[in-house]
Design an enzyme around this catalytic site. Structure first.
Site, PDB file in Angstrom:
ATOM      1  N   ARG A 103      39.244  34.631  44.857  1.00 26.13           N
ATOM      2  CA  ARG A 103      39.533  33.970  45.937  1.00 26.13           C
ATOM      3  C   ARG A 103      38.115  33.859  46.974  1.00 26.13           C
ATOM      4  O   ARG A 103      37.576  34.720  47.244  1.00 26.13           O
ATOM      5  CB  ARG A 103      40.371  34.987  46.782  1.00 26.13           C
ATOM      6  CG  ARG A 103      40.954  34.566  48.182  1.00 26.13           C
ATOM      7  CD  ARG A 103      41.695  35.447  48.937  1.00 26.13           C
ATOM      8  NE  ARG A 103      42.006  35.208  50.286  1.00 26.13           N
ATOM      9  CZ  ARG A 103      41.873  35.976  51.538  1.00 26.13           C
ATOM     10  NH1 ARG A 103      41.475  37.047  51.253  1.00 26.13           N
ATOM     11  NH2 ARG A 103      41.992  35.149  52.519  1.00 26.13           N
ATOM     12  N   HIS A 148      38.810  30.771  57.004  1.00 22.82           N
ATOM     13  CA  HIS A 148      38.481  32.228  57.202  1.00 22.82           C
ATOM     14  C   HIS A 148      37.402  32.408  58.469  1.00 22.82           C
ATOM     15  O   HIS A 148      36.366  32.779  58.009  1.00 22.82           O
ATOM     16  CB  HIS A 148      37.968  32.535  55.745  1.00 22.82           C
ATOM     17  CG  HIS A 148      37.738  34.195  55.677  1.00 22.82           C
ATOM     18  ND1 HIS A 148      38.548  34.878  54.700  1.00 22.82           N
ATOM     19  CD2 HIS A 148      37.653  35.293  56.574  1.00 22.82           C
ATOM     20  CE1 HIS A 148      38.531  36.199  54.630  1.00 22.82           C
ATOM     21  NE2 HIS A 148      37.970  36.479  55.780  1.00 22.82           N
ATOM     22  N   GLU A 193      44.344  35.820  58.100  1.00 25.22           N
ATOM     23  CA  GLU A 193      44.433  36.834  59.143  1.00 25.22           C
ATOM     24  C   GLU A 193      44.561  36.216  60.467  1.00 25.22           C
ATOM     25  O   GLU A 193      43.690  36.678  61.266  1.00 25.22           O
ATOM     26  CB  GLU A 193      43.654  38.024  59.118  1.00 25.22           C
ATOM     27  CG  GLU A 193      43.608  38.755  57.852  1.00 25.22           C
ATOM     28  CD  GLU A 193      42.665  40.077  57.774  1.00 25.22           C
ATOM     29  OE1 GLU A 193      42.082  40.442  58.871  1.00 25.22           O
ATOM     30  OE2 GLU A 193      42.474  40.913  57.057  1.00 25.22           O
ATOM     31  N   TYR A 337      44.517  47.516  54.235  1.00 25.49           N
ATOM     32  CA  TYR A 337      43.364  48.509  53.928  1.00 25.49           C
ATOM     33  C   TYR A 337      43.955  49.775  54.217  1.00 25.49           C
ATOM     34  O   TYR A 337      43.466  50.880  53.716  1.00 25.49           O
ATOM     35  CB  TYR A 337      42.318  48.083  54.842  1.00 25.49           C
ATOM     36  CG  TYR A 337      41.525  46.827  54.404  1.00 25.49           C
ATOM     37  CD1 TYR A 337      42.187  45.418  54.785  1.00 25.49           C
ATOM     38  CD2 TYR A 337      40.404  46.908  53.456  1.00 25.49           C
ATOM     39  CE1 TYR A 337      41.333  44.422  54.564  1.00 25.49           C
ATOM     40  CE2 TYR A 337      39.799  45.796  53.227  1.00 25.49           C
ATOM     41  CZ  TYR A 337      40.170  44.393  53.659  1.00 25.49           C
ATOM     42  OH  TYR A 337      39.525  43.506  53.051  1.00 25.49           O
TER      43      TYR A 337
HETATM   44  C1  PNW Z   1      39.435  41.580  56.733  1.00 31.29           C
HETATM   45  N1  PNW Z   1      42.024  46.118  60.303  1.00 31.29           N
HETATM   46  O1  PNW Z   1      39.393  41.902  57.973  1.00 31.29           O
HETATM   47  C2  PNW Z   1      38.761  40.306  56.397  1.00 31.29           C
HETATM   48  O2  PNW Z   1      39.723  39.333  56.036  1.00 31.29           O
HETATM   49  C3  PNW Z   1      37.302  40.193  55.851  1.00 31.29           C
HETATM   50  O3  PNW Z   1      36.953  39.092  56.236  1.00 31.29           O
HETATM   51  C4  PNW Z   1      36.869  41.395  56.138  1.00 31.29           C
HETATM   52  O4  PNW Z   1      35.499  41.499  55.666  1.00 31.29           O
HETATM   53  C5  PNW Z   1      37.437  42.746  55.568  1.00 31.29           C
HETATM   54  O5  PNW Z   1      38.739  42.583  56.000  1.00 31.29           O
HETATM   55  C6  PNW Z   1      36.738  43.932  55.624  1.00 31.29           C
HETATM   56  O6  PNW Z   1      36.717  44.340  57.222  1.00 31.29           O
HETATM   57  C7  PNW Z   1      40.229  42.852  58.570  1.00 31.29           C
HETATM   58  O7  PNW Z   1      41.657  46.785  61.429  1.00 31.29           O
HETATM   59  C8  PNW Z   1      39.970  43.527  59.876  1.00 31.29           C
HETATM   60  O8  PNW Z   1      42.935  46.832  59.692  1.00 31.29           O
HETATM   61  C9  PNW Z   1      40.539  44.313  60.417  1.00 31.29           C
HETATM   62  C10 PNW Z   1      41.354  45.030  59.755  1.00 31.29           C
HETATM   63  C11 PNW Z   1      41.748  44.826  58.444  1.00 31.29           C
HETATM   64  C12 PNW Z   1      41.250  43.708  57.860  1.00 31.29           C
END
Ligand code: PNW
Length: 506
Positions: A103, A148, A193, A337
């Site tokens: 991806r 993105h 996102e 996450y």
């Molecule tokens: C993602 N949260 O963003 C993005 O899609 C990526 O580009 C980024 O590098 C990756 O996570 C790691 O941070 C997020 O607060 C931003 O739960 C915030 C959150 C989760 C994902």
């Protein structure tokens, strides 16, 4: 292993590859045949070459150049992991891992330097065409994110996602991508996102640096949903002419929101947070009814009235828009996450500045004893993953779901047992969600293949299976321990024995 056999077969066709043909029966924790493992990256975070070979300026170029002080380590993505030049090495890593898909995202400004489709940058087309063809010859399916976060700056100068006409310019960009790449690309993701880039970009710290939470955030979300619906339709029309026999979806981020206690008000707060954070984008697309979640409409309408606005700060869709956005998916891309605890926020005075947080009215925390990563927001809570998947299953009639991101940041170094532990424990939770709870998940993507530019955290947070040496001219990549672990999982579809088990309680 008969769960969702049909989708696995269909997904295998889309990926042009059946995984796990050699999985032994009853060999412990194994994923169903046809389940796919991959890794992810994004253009601004890895490519570099920000002004090379005809690329135009994006909002992240502009923002990091104008405000280095806002980035934790004052760095930017001018060079990043230099994947614009080192992509052959990246493909070699993917091959070495043995993943079935990769991806990555396409930089809009590399394809259309001004943002508009009147001028196509053939060098940009060539870069992605070569990457895609190298993936194909190694039997790795491309899964392509169209957006993105790196909007062309000239479109931002027109208001970016707050301007309704952006939906049409996104259609023009998508048309170019489908024309040029849809003979090879069978999995498309319109947006990564929207919550992150609408909330943080227009009401937080991310590019373009908008400081209008509670107003521009909702305008952005509204136009992104309209744009997504239009591009879904464009793709379906092409499918009918047999020009695009693939799948298209959207990637949404869902941390799990657990009630802080069993008290009713905490349970309500958790559900409100799920609706604001995930339902905002999921409900219009994936629910039977379409349109924004009722609770979001109600709260923002009421707040707006109390604050003396003549109309709600949450815009309204027309009936046609509701119809065209509803059901606009072949699959859901899910980034997950971590987990948070929810309880009601203390009430605010009515005259308060409008913000997304104030509209939501939920206090969000984490438990101190949940194991940490190197990112302040990310703690290791695998059972939350299973709960999030179950909530999605129940709320939206179990849509086919591709986990498009899951990962952890750790301190520099290649000895990373904690990353293995994270992945292993989240995969066990996912396995339970699929096999025990019958959640319709077709694949898993680790974020990220390599260390990269972690937005406002610069290079200080590392998510890669491969470490990147930012001081070396070629941005040398070195395998971490977790790369061999993940490669083993991707190849066997089974989790190796003897990794730490996750706990199912909080
Ligand atoms: C993602 N949260 O963003 C993005 O899609 C990526 O580009 C980024 O590098 C990756 O996570 C790691 O941070 C997020 O607060 C931003 O739960 C915030 C959150 C989760 C994902």
């Amino acid at each position: 292993m008969e769960v969702f056999l049909w989708t696995f077969v269909a997904f295998s066709v889309v990926l042009n590859r059946v995984t796990g043909s050699h999985v032994p029966e009853n060999s412990g924790v194994c994923f169903p045949r046809g389940f796919a493992f991959g890794v992810a990256t994004a253009s601004y975070q890895i490519e570099g070459a920000w002004n090379i070979s005809g690329k135009g300026e994006s909002i992240w170029d502009r923002y990091t150049h104008a405000h280095p002080e806002r980035v934790f380590d004052h760095n930017n993505g001018d060079v990043a992991a230099d994947s614009y030049h080192q992509w052959r090495e990246d493909v070699a890593l993917l091959k070495h891992l043995g993943v079935s898909f990769y991806r990555f995202s396409i930089s809009w400004s590399r394809i259309l330097p001004s943002g508009f489709s009147n001028e196509v940058n053939e060098d940009g087309i060539k870069y992605y065409a070569e990457l895609i063809s190298a993936l194909e010859s190694n039997n790795i399916a491309p899964v392509v994110t169209m957006y993105h976060w790196d909007l062309p700056q000239p479109l931002q100068d027109l208001g970016g996602w707050t301007n309704p006409i952006m939906a049409d310019y996104f259609v023009d960009y998508a048309t170019v991508l489908f024309d040029r790449f849809s003979s090879s690309v069978k999995m498309w993701i319109t947006f990564n996102e929207p919550l992150s880039f609408c909330h943080d970009g227009y009401g937080g710290d991310d590019a373009p640096g908008g400081r209008s939470s509670g107003i521009e955030t909702y305008m952005c979300g509204h136009n992104v949903l309209r744009a997504h619906g239009k591009v879904y339709k464009l793709y379906q029309d092409r499918k009918k002419q047999n020009k695009a026999p693939g799948w298209i979806g959207i990637t949404l981020d869902m941390p799990w929101m657990e009630p802080a206690t069993t008290a009713r008000e905490d349970q309500e707060a958790a559900e409100i947070a799920r609706q604001f954070i995930f339902g905002w984008f999921a409900h219009p697309i994936f629910s039977k009814e379409g349109d924004y979640p009722e609770i979001m409409r109600k709260r923002i309408d009421e707040k707006s009235r109390v604050q003396n606005f003549a109309r709600s700060r949450l815009p309204h869709f027309t009936a046609n828009e509701v119809r065209s956005i509803k059901g606009s998916f072949d699959f859901l891309g899910l980034n997950h996450y971590t987990t948070y605890l929810a309880s009601p926020a203390e009430s605010h005075s009515p005259g308060k500045e409008p913000t997304f947080e104030d509209d939501m009215g939920v206090r969000i925390t984490q438990k101190e004893n949940w194991p940490k990563s190197n990112s302040t927001w990310l703690r290791i809570v695998p059972w939350g993953f299973r709960r999030a998947l179950n909530w999605i299953k129940t709320s939206y009639n179990n849509p086919p779901t591709l986990v498009t991101e899951n990962g952890i940041s750790l301190a520099p170094g290649t000895h990373d047992p904690k990353r293995i532990n994270y992945i292993d424990s989240y995969l066990r939770a996912l396995h339970d969600a699929i096999l025990k709870d019958k959640c319709h998940v077709i694949g898993y993507t680790y974020w990220s293949l390599i260390d990269n530019f972690e937005w406002m955290r610069g290079f200080s947070e590392r998510f890669g299976l491969y470490q990147v040496d930012y001081t070396s001219p070629k941005r040398t990549r070195t395998a971490r321990l977790s790369a061999s672990y993940f490669g083993q999982v991707a190849n066997t579809l089974c989790l190796p024995e003897n990794y730490v088990e996750y706990t199912v309680t909080n």
